[in-house]
Design an enzyme around this catalytic site. Sequence first.
Site, PDB file in Angstrom:
ATOM      1  N   HIS A   1       8.986 -26.511  -2.167  1.00  0.00           N
ATOM      2  CA  HIS A   1       8.367 -27.642  -2.865  1.00  0.00           C
ATOM      3  C   HIS A   1       7.187 -27.198  -3.723  1.00  0.00           C
ATOM      4  O   HIS A   1       6.480 -28.034  -4.285  1.00  0.00           O
ATOM      5  CB  HIS A   1       7.936 -28.698  -1.842  1.00  0.00           C
ATOM      6  CG  HIS A   1       9.117 -29.293  -1.124  1.00  0.00           C
ATOM      7  ND1 HIS A   1       9.649 -30.529  -1.452  1.00  0.00           N
ATOM      8  CD2 HIS A   1       9.904 -28.800  -0.145  1.00  0.00           C
ATOM      9  CE1 HIS A   1      10.696 -30.766  -0.676  1.00  0.00           C
ATOM     10  NE2 HIS A   1      10.881 -29.726   0.130  1.00  0.00           N
TER      11      HIS A   1
ATOM     12  N   LYS B   1     -14.042  -0.067  -4.140  1.00  0.00           N
ATOM     13  CA  LYS B   1     -15.138   0.263  -3.207  1.00  0.00           C
ATOM     14  C   LYS B   1     -16.236   1.018  -3.944  1.00  0.00           C
ATOM     15  O   LYS B   1     -17.420   0.730  -3.788  1.00  0.00           O
ATOM     16  CB  LYS B   1     -14.619   1.144  -2.070  1.00  0.00           C
ATOM     17  CG  LYS B   1     -13.706   0.430  -1.105  1.00  0.00           C
ATOM     18  CD  LYS B   1     -13.366   1.361   0.054  1.00  0.00           C
ATOM     19  CE  LYS B   1     -12.205   0.809   0.845  1.00  0.00           C
ATOM     20  NZ  LYS B   1     -11.630   1.790   1.762  1.00  0.00           N
TER      21      LYS B   1
ATOM     22  N   GLU C   1       0.831  -1.218   0.000  1.00  0.00           N
ATOM     23  CA  GLU C   1       0.000   0.000   0.000  1.00  0.00           C
ATOM     24  C   GLU C   1       0.859   1.258   0.000  1.00  0.00           C
ATOM     25  O   GLU C   1       0.428   2.313  -0.452  1.00  0.00           O
ATOM     26  CB  GLU C   1      -0.923   0.023   1.228  1.00  0.00           C
ATOM     27  CG  GLU C   1      -2.287  -0.563   0.943  1.00  0.00           C
ATOM     28  CD  GLU C   1      -3.313  -0.287   2.028  1.00  0.00           C
ATOM     29  OE1 GLU C   1      -2.986   0.309   3.075  1.00  0.00           O
ATOM     30  OE2 GLU C   1      -4.468  -0.682   1.828  1.00  0.00           O
TER      31      GLU C   1
HETATM   32  O1  PA5 Z   1      -3.419   0.990   5.857  1.00  0.00           O
HETATM   33  C1  PA5 Z   1      -4.564   1.376   5.710  1.00  0.00           C
HETATM   34  O2  PA5 Z   1      -4.889   2.566   5.823  1.00  0.00           O
HETATM   35  C2  PA5 Z   1      -5.677   0.395   5.410  1.00  0.00           C
HETATM   36  O3  PA5 Z   1      -5.220  -0.889   5.235  1.00  0.00           O
HETATM   37  C3  PA5 Z   1      -6.673   0.382   6.564  1.00  0.00           C
HETATM   38  O4  PA5 Z   1      -6.026  -0.059   7.732  1.00  0.00           O
HETATM   39  C4  PA5 Z   1      -7.853  -0.522   6.250  1.00  0.00           C
HETATM   40  O5  PA5 Z   1      -8.422  -0.174   5.027  1.00  0.00           O
HETATM   41  C5  PA5 Z   1      -8.890  -0.412   7.335  1.00  0.00           C
HETATM   42  O6  PA5 Z   1      -9.327   0.906   7.481  1.00  0.00           O
HETATM   43  P1  PA5 Z   1     -10.137   1.356   8.747  1.00  0.00           P
HETATM   44  O7  PA5 Z   1      -9.287   1.163   9.951  1.00  0.00           O
HETATM   45  O8  PA5 Z   1     -10.487   2.782   8.513  1.00  0.00           O
HETATM   46  O9  PA5 Z   1     -11.361   0.475   8.830  1.00  0.00           O
END
Ligand code: PA5
Length: 448
Positions: free
Chosen positions: A308, A422, A287
């Site tokens: 393996h 989303k 990310e």
């Molecule tokens: O790193 C990030 O920002 C995302 O992976 C969030 O942790 C994830 O989308 C969950 O978001 P939230 O804590 O707002 O539910």
Amino acid sequence: MPLKLDAKYLKEFVTAREYRAILPQLNAAHAALHQRTGEGNDFLGWLQLPQQVDGEELRRVKAAAQKICANSQVLIVVGIGGSYLGARAAIELLCSPNYNLLPHPGRPQIFFAGNSLNATALNEILDLCEGRDVSVNMISKSGTTTEPGIAFRLLREYLVERYGDQGARERIYCTTDAAKGKLRELALQEGYETFVIPDDVGGRYSVLTPVGLLPMACAGIDIDQVLQGARDAMEAYMSPDLLENDCYHYAVLRNLLARKGKCIELLVSYEPAFTMMGEWFKQLFGESEGKDGKGIFPATATFSTDLHSMGQFIQQGSRNLFETVVNIRQPQRDRMIPREEGDFDGLNFLSGQPLSQVNSQAMLGTILAHTQGDVPNIVLNVDKMDAYEYGWMVYFFEKACAISGYLLGVNPFDQPGVEQYKQNMFALLGKPGYEQQRQALQNQLQLM
Ligand code: PA5
């Protein structure tokens, strides 16, 4: 240092000139991070976090963990992405991947929900709760994420049915933003106990906040030691000098290897218990770096298991891989290999040796083979893996990721691309306000 980088297998792959050439960029990345002038600088709370822990919040986390241990045999942790991976990684790595099957007197089993949209998984958890007392820790910074949101709806309904409104209230803990967000509003309205994810700490950098600390404390992990490890790592990785700073050395090596077309990093461990840590790592780097058409694709493997299945590809497939091997020298437990009459499998030459010795020789043999096969290997040596080393390693990867992102020229602290699916999902599900988008998607689907 509990974690030491070994670059000796990289001599064929990275030259002194390349190291020299990247130093100005490293210095610029270091300055951008520490002077808070780089992109995403409103999300740098994690940088000093281990040193700025709110003592009162920590005391409440420990008190809540004690209460959960006293009144629940099951804790369900609801969250997705950064809101669950770090805690789950810690529990699997420091306790066991079989934590829920092993006896833990006075500690709850811990299940993770809300990390998918799969009804089977959620129903299974509810089946496992039958006849046992349950608490729920809902973790969401935004409070509006669909997966945990749906799971939390269902679990609240379940708790209210079982314990009534007041009883449910006593068993729900919300970890969310300090002031904003729907979850905060609901928690205030319903009187749930809440813990704070600081504004300037993004999800994937949040494991050292109550996001990770509350579930860890419930599993019996020494969270003071986790924080101490992170604190010491923070001190250790202050210097921009590559010779002194393994964290920066790692970030630099990743960048230099990527420039040569090694654009997939395989994080390898020889510990099955490390698997979820690999998932946490993938989210952190994936990310943070994968944007603007750039990024090193983070992948993971557990050896020798995956030798393996993936060993053939790694040795001789597309030459775009490098490996980072996390070598945990002392396993939590060891076992001697017995001698057998007749030696039917030809393995008597190993008898009397600890299994860990076979594992470490397998590692050396694999590093040599893969290096020869044009797969550069970075090795991160860790003597043992306890709460302290876990905290240290978390900070190591977090800071390496930030520096790596700046070296790559991306903002390591945003994730704009996550929104696309989303939006489509909401449109297809008929969310109000998405009518036009829905029509466009349906037309698109018809043409396919
Ligand atoms: O790193 C990030 O920002 C995302 O992976 C969030 O942790 C994830 O989308 C969950 O978001 P939230 O804590 O707002 O539910």
